[in-house]
Design an enzyme around this catalytic site. Structure first.
Site, PDB file in Angstrom:
ATOM      1  N   CYS A 179      -3.155  -1.180 -12.273  1.00  0.00           N
ATOM      2  CA  CYS A 179      -2.683  -2.317 -11.480  1.00  0.00           C
ATOM      3  C   CYS A 179      -1.306  -2.678 -12.029  1.00  0.00           C
ATOM      4  O   CYS A 179      -0.824  -2.022 -12.957  1.00  0.00           O
ATOM      5  CB  CYS A 179      -3.666  -3.488 -11.502  1.00  0.00           C
ATOM      6  SG  CYS A 179      -3.860  -4.288 -13.108  1.00  0.00           S
TER       7      CYS A 179
HETATM    8  O1  LIG Z   1      -1.660  -6.698 -12.169  1.00  0.00           O
HETATM    9  C1  LIG Z   1      -2.452  -7.029 -11.324  1.00  0.00           C
HETATM   10  C2  LIG Z   1      -3.791  -7.549 -11.672  1.00  0.00           C
HETATM   11  O2  LIG Z   1      -4.021  -7.532 -13.045  1.00  0.00           O
HETATM   12  C3  LIG Z   1      -2.096  -6.933  -9.878  1.00  0.00           C
HETATM   13  O3  LIG Z   1      -1.551  -5.689  -9.617  1.00  0.00           O
HETATM   14  C4  LIG Z   1      -1.124  -8.060  -9.553  1.00  0.00           C
HETATM   15  O4  LIG Z   1      -1.820  -9.287  -9.687  1.00  0.00           O
HETATM   16  C5  LIG Z   1      -0.555  -7.942  -8.150  1.00  0.00           C
HETATM   17  O5  LIG Z   1      -1.583  -7.981  -7.218  1.00  0.00           O
HETATM   18  P1  LIG Z   1      -1.332  -8.582  -5.760  1.00  0.00           P
HETATM   19  O6  LIG Z   1      -0.263  -7.734  -5.134  1.00  0.00           O
HETATM   20  O7  LIG Z   1      -2.669  -8.456  -5.098  1.00  0.00           O
HETATM   21  O8  LIG Z   1      -0.900  -9.989  -5.962  1.00  0.00           O
END
Ligand SMILES: O=C(CO)[C@H](O)[C@H](O)COP(=O)(O)O
Length: 150
Positions: free
Chosen positions: A68
């Site tokens: 992520c």
């Molecule tokens: O690092 C992350 C979680 O740990 C996610 O990638 C980050 O929060 C971005 O996610 P989104 O695009 O759904 O907001």
């Protein structure tokens, strides 16, 4: 290094999210994909990471790679799956240690921090490392399964 079956997830295709599955295939591994890497699935980080980790826990894959943006959510979600030992690695030494001393079976990566050359080094270290034969480390690894039970 023997090719193994890897379940890989990412919540977005930013950074190495676009490359991670192909980089693993180039190394000869069979690859299962989840999250943003699989058009049939939800791309949210918790579900994507859970899916890859469950593949490992339930024997559909030998190891996992979960990604992520920060790497934190993916690693937290993977570690909620019983039998999974996920390690967030930002450098090759940590990846080697995670395999060697923790018998980590899921590699968690930050899409933000991990460049393609660094990914290559991390994967080299991860796949080259052997799990320790040190009895104290092995006892600690065994104890991980007991934490939170009962
Ligand atoms: O690092 C992350 C979680 O740990 C996610 O990638 C980050 O929060 C971005 O996610 P989104 O695009 O759904 O907001």
């Amino acid at each position: 290094m023997c090719p193994v079956k890897i379940s890989v997830s990412a919540d977005m295709l930013d950074g190495i999210g676009a490359d991670i599955a192909e980089e693993l295939r180039k190394r000869g591994h069979e690859v299962l994909t989840h999250g943003a890497l699989n058009p049939d699935e939800s791309s949210d980080w918790a579900r994507a990471s859970e899916a890859a980790a469950s593949d490992v826990a339930e024997g559909r894959a030998d190891q996992g790679v979960v990604c992520c943006w920060t790497g934190t959510g993916a690693s937290i979600a993977a570690n909620k799956v019983p039998g999974v030992r996920a390690a967030l690695c930002t450098d090759p030494y940590t990846a080697q240690g995670a395999r060697r001393w923790n018998d980590a079976n899921v590699l968690a990566l930050s899409l933000r921090l991990t460049s393609l050359p660094l990914l290559d080094e991390i994967l080299d270290a991860w796949f080259a490392a052997d799990v320790t034969e040190d009895e104290d480390d092995l006892a600690s690894i065994d104890h991980l399964a007991e934490i939170g039970r009962g």
